[in-house]
Design an enzyme around this catalytic site. Structure first.
Site, PDB file in Angstrom:
ATOM      1  CG  ASN A  50     -15.523  24.307 -43.114  1.00 14.33           C
ATOM      2  OD1 ASN A  50     -16.576  23.735 -43.407  1.00 14.33           O
ATOM      3  ND2 ASN A  50     -14.686  24.773 -44.023  1.00 14.33           N
ATOM      4  CD1 TRP A  51     -17.625  20.320 -38.263  1.00  8.88           C
ATOM      5  CD2 TRP A  51     -19.805  19.816 -38.183  1.00  8.88           C
ATOM      6  NE1 TRP A  51     -18.035  20.447 -36.953  1.00  8.88           N
ATOM      7  CE2 TRP A  51     -19.381  20.149 -36.884  1.00  8.88           C
ATOM      8  CE3 TRP A  51     -21.140  19.459 -38.370  1.00  8.88           C
ATOM      9  CZ2 TRP A  51     -20.232  20.121 -35.776  1.00  8.88           C
ATOM     10  CZ3 TRP A  51     -21.994  19.445 -37.268  1.00  8.88           C
ATOM     11  CH2 TRP A  51     -21.540  19.771 -35.988  1.00  8.88           C
ATOM     12  CE  LYS A  52     -12.519  21.978 -44.718  1.00 10.39           C
ATOM     13  NZ  LYS A  52     -11.207  22.031 -45.303  1.00 10.39           N
ATOM     14  CG  HIS A 105     -13.457  27.104 -47.525  1.00 11.82           C
ATOM     15  ND1 HIS A 105     -12.766  26.172 -48.254  1.00 11.82           N
ATOM     16  CD2 HIS A 105     -13.072  26.950 -46.236  1.00 11.82           C
ATOM     17  CE1 HIS A 105     -11.986  25.483 -47.441  1.00 11.82           C
ATOM     18  NE2 HIS A 105     -12.155  25.931 -46.200  1.00 11.82           N
ATOM     19  CD  GLU A 138     -12.081  22.626 -48.793  1.00 12.15           C
ATOM     20  OE1 GLU A 138     -13.251  22.539 -48.381  1.00 12.15           O
ATOM     21  OE2 GLU A 138     -11.084  22.344 -48.083  1.00 12.15           O
ATOM     22  CD  GLU A 188      -9.876  28.673 -43.843  1.00 13.48           C
ATOM     23  OE1 GLU A 188      -9.921  27.967 -42.827  1.00 13.48           O
ATOM     24  OE2 GLU A 188     -10.529  28.434 -44.860  1.00 13.48           O
ATOM     25  N   GLY A 190      -5.887  21.374 -44.649  1.00 13.72           N
ATOM     26  CA  GLY A 190      -5.966  19.915 -44.765  1.00 13.72           C
ATOM     27  C   GLY A 190      -4.631  19.246 -45.068  1.00 13.72           C
ATOM     28  CB  SER A 212      -2.923  22.354 -40.587  1.00 12.09           C
ATOM     29  OG  SER A 212      -3.101  21.723 -41.850  1.00 12.09           O
ATOM     30  N   GLY A 266     -10.966  22.851 -39.794  1.00 16.20           N
ATOM     31  CA  GLY A 266     -11.595  21.775 -40.555  1.00 16.20           C
ATOM     32  C   GLY A 266     -11.431  20.450 -39.816  1.00 16.20           C
ATOM     33  N   GLY A 267     -10.393  19.713 -40.187  1.00 17.74           N
ATOM     34  CA  GLY A 267     -10.175  18.352 -39.674  1.00 17.74           C
ATOM     35  C   GLY A 267     -10.353  18.209 -38.162  1.00 17.74           C
TER      36      GLY A 267
END
Ligand code: PGA
Length: 249
Positions: A9-11, A96, A98, A168, A174, A214, A235-236
């Site tokens: 997920n590159w957000k 998600h 966010e 999640e 993150g 994470s 993500g990261g």
């Protein structure tokens, strides 16, 4: 058969140059990746075209981070599943944390997205998970149950097999604080049980439930070793070719 998936997920984190470097980097390392896992990436809308083109004729699938639950219509600034399908996009993320937190998407609205995406023959991935406050108050199962039951309300039995779930925990996204494999497995097993109670044992058995929060190259193997963890939503660590490829090994 339960699908195994590693998804990036590159957000809203990357510019065009970074996406070009990342996608080329991933493409060049693909022969060393584990063939048992489906590889999926979620770029921003503006990078979908480029990403689909670069991964054309590879086994990397491209999904969308969002869409609006309507056929083509007057919704300024929104994107329809019809438009995504023009690019061959099938996977869509829904719920998600966010979007729940910053875009105020409720379980009721997310349910509309799930129903719409399924009716459009898409492959929705519904994200659920508790906040730190909810975990500390002992409400993890209650919160996740509500997200699953409300999010999947009225989903037809014949369409549900196209859905996957990502657990999640919000406190792990993150933050570098990953859930232990035992903590994650406990919730994954609970989600599978809830899917069974809403649908059928075969549906629950075949549903892919991914863990996110994470996930890194040094913790992914122990998470994936758990019987109810069928992949990762990352993500990261998915936003650098080296670390994403390390995850895919
Ligand atoms: P993270 O993000 O891997 O950076 O924690 C996961 C996600 O938001 O899907």
């Amino acid at each position: 058969m339960r699908k195994k998936i590693i998804a990036g997920n590159w957000k809203m984190n990357l510019g065009a140059l970074q996406v070009a470097q990342l996608t080329e980097g991933i493409k060049h390392g693909l022969e060393k990746t584990n063939p048992k896992y489906e590889i999926l990436v979620f770029p921003s809308f503006v990078h979908l075209h480029m990403t689909v083109e670069i991964f054309r004729e590879t086994r990397v699938k491209v999904g969308a981070q969002n869409f609006y639950p309507s056929k083509l219509a007057a919704y300024t600034g929104e994107i329809s599943c019809d438009q995504l399908k023009d690019f061959g996009i099938q996977y869509v993320l829904i719920g998600h944390s966010e979007r729940r937190q910053f875009l105020l998407e409720t379980n009721e609205f997310l349910n509309k997205k799930v129903l719409h995406a399924l009716s459009e023959h898409m492959l929705p991935m519904l994200c659920v998970g508790e906040t730190l406050e909810e975990r500390e108050a002992g409400k993890t199962f209650e919160v996740v149950k509500e997200q699953i039951h409300k999010g999947l309300k009225d989903v037809p039995l014949e369409e549900v097999s196209r859905l996957s779930i990502a657990y999640e925990p919000v406190w792990a996204i993150g933050t570098g604080k990953v859930a232990t494999p035992e903590q994650a497995e406990e919730v994954h097993a609970f989600i599978r049980q809830e899917i069974q109670s809403l649908f059928k044992p075969e549906i629950a058995e075949n549903m892919s439930i991914l863990y996110g929060g994470s996930v890194k190259p040094d913790n992914i193997a122990e998470l994936l070793a758990k019987p109810n963890i069928d992949g990762g939503l990352v993500g990261g660590a998915s936003q650098k070719a080296d670390s994403f490829l390390a995850l895919l090994k």
